[in-house]
Design a protein around this motif. Structure first.
Motif, short mmCIF file in Angstrom:
data_model
loop_
_atom_site.label_atom_id
_atom_site.label_comp_id
_atom_site.label_asym_id
_atom_site.label_seq_id
_atom_site.Cartn_x
_atom_site.Cartn_y
_atom_site.Cartn_z
N VAL A 291 62.79 -77.89 5.06
CA VAL A 291 62.56 -79.22 4.48
C VAL A 291 63.60 -79.51 3.40
N VAL A 292 63.93 -78.52 2.60
CA VAL A 292 64.96 -78.68 1.57
C VAL A 292 66.29 -79.03 2.23
N ALA A 293 66.66 -78.33 3.30
CA ALA A 293 67.93 -78.57 3.98
C ALA A 293 67.98 -79.98 4.58
N LEU A 294 66.89 -80.43 5.19
CA LEU A 294 66.85 -81.77 5.76
C LEU A 294 66.96 -82.84 4.68
N THR A 295 66.26 -82.61 3.58
CA THR A 295 66.28 -83.57 2.48
C THR A 295 67.68 -83.65 1.87
N ARG A 296 68.28 -82.50 1.62
CA ARG A 296 69.64 -82.47 1.04
C ARG A 296 70.66 -83.14 1.95
N ALA A 297 70.47 -82.99 3.28
CA ALA A 297 71.40 -83.58 4.24
C ALA A 297 71.14 -85.07 4.44
N GLY A 298 70.06 -85.57 3.86
CA GLY A 298 69.73 -86.99 4.00
C GLY A 298 69.24 -87.36 5.39
N ILE A 299 68.65 -86.40 6.08
CA ILE A 299 68.20 -86.64 7.45
C ILE A 299 66.74 -87.07 7.43
N ALA A 300 66.47 -88.19 8.08
CA ALA A 300 65.10 -88.71 8.17
C ALA A 300 64.24 -87.73 8.96
N HIS A 301 63.06 -87.47 8.43
CA HIS A 301 62.13 -86.56 9.09
C HIS A 301 60.71 -86.85 8.60
N THR A 302 59.74 -86.38 9.36
CA THR A 302 58.35 -86.50 8.95
C THR A 302 57.72 -85.12 9.00
N LEU A 303 56.80 -84.86 8.09
CA LEU A 303 56.11 -83.57 8.07
C LEU A 303 54.73 -83.73 8.68
N HIS A 304 54.33 -82.71 9.43
CA HIS A 304 53.04 -82.73 10.12
C HIS A 304 52.37 -81.37 9.91
N GLU A 305 51.33 -81.39 9.09
CA GLU A 305 50.62 -80.16 8.75
C GLU A 305 49.35 -80.05 9.58
N TYR A 306 48.99 -78.84 9.93
CA TYR A 306 47.75 -78.59 10.67
C TYR A 306 47.22 -77.23 10.26
N ASP A 307 45.94 -77.01 10.53
CA ASP A 307 45.31 -75.72 10.21
C ASP A 307 45.68 -74.71 11.28
N HIS A 308 46.47 -73.72 10.89
CA HIS A 308 46.88 -72.67 11.82
C HIS A 308 45.74 -71.69 12.02
N ASP A 309 45.45 -71.38 13.27
CA ASP A 309 44.44 -70.38 13.62
C ASP A 309 45.14 -69.05 13.85
N PRO A 310 44.89 -68.04 13.02
CA PRO A 310 45.57 -66.76 13.17
C PRO A 310 45.31 -66.09 14.52
#
Length: 154
Positions: free
Chosen positions: A5-24
């Motif tokens: 996420v840091v690399a995408l933000t620094r590069a100025g690349i548009a992106h969206t984050l999608h979080e979900y509950d990971h089942d181990p």
């Protein structure tokens, strides 16, 4: 945030984050992500590392497919590719298995994105940890990773 996420933000690349509950207990991290996010598994991509003639390389393929190691070797002009040891992949990328992102890896690796990514306006890849994906335009993914595009899935 994760290095991806840091690399995408620094590069100025548009992106969206999608979080979900990971089942181990999930047996397929990628299919779990597609299901949890309500996405077509062909549009969600997994990041795999392979050993190509003694060097690690990155392959990005849909979670609904398998990596074709012979096609990967051909795409990169190598002779023989094999699946990388998971511990070596974690050390080389700085991410844990199931959360390896093609973006923001500890070291730059030659990368190939499967050509089916170009069928979509947005593809989803790991954002650098289990339970977090990033939506990104395929052209931006190719640009930020320095990837080539080839038919590497079956």
């Amino acid at each position: 945030m994760t290095p991806a996420v840091v690399a995408l933000t620094r590069a100025g690349i548009a992106h969206t984050l999608h979080e979900y509950d990971h089942d181990p207990r999930a047996t397929s991290y990628g299919l779990e992500a597609a299901d949890a996010l309500g996405l077509d598994p062909d549009q969600v991509f997994k990041t795999l590392l392979a050993d190509l003639d003694g060097s690690l390389v990155v392959a990005v393929v849909p979670v609904s497919t398998k990596l074709d190691l012979k096609a990967l070797a051909r795409a990169l002009g190598g002779s023989r590719a094999s699946t990388a040891d998971p511990r070596a992949a974690e050390r080389a990328t700085g991410y844990v298995t199931g959360g390896i992102s093609p973006v923001g890896q500890r070291k730059t690796h030659r990368t190939v994105v499967d050509e089916t990514a170009e069928l979509y306006d947005v593809v989803y890849v790991s954002a650098g940890r289990r339970g977090l994906d990033v939506g990104i335009a395929p052209a931006d993914l190719v640009e930020v990773t320095g990837a080539i595009v080839a038919d590497i899935s079956r």
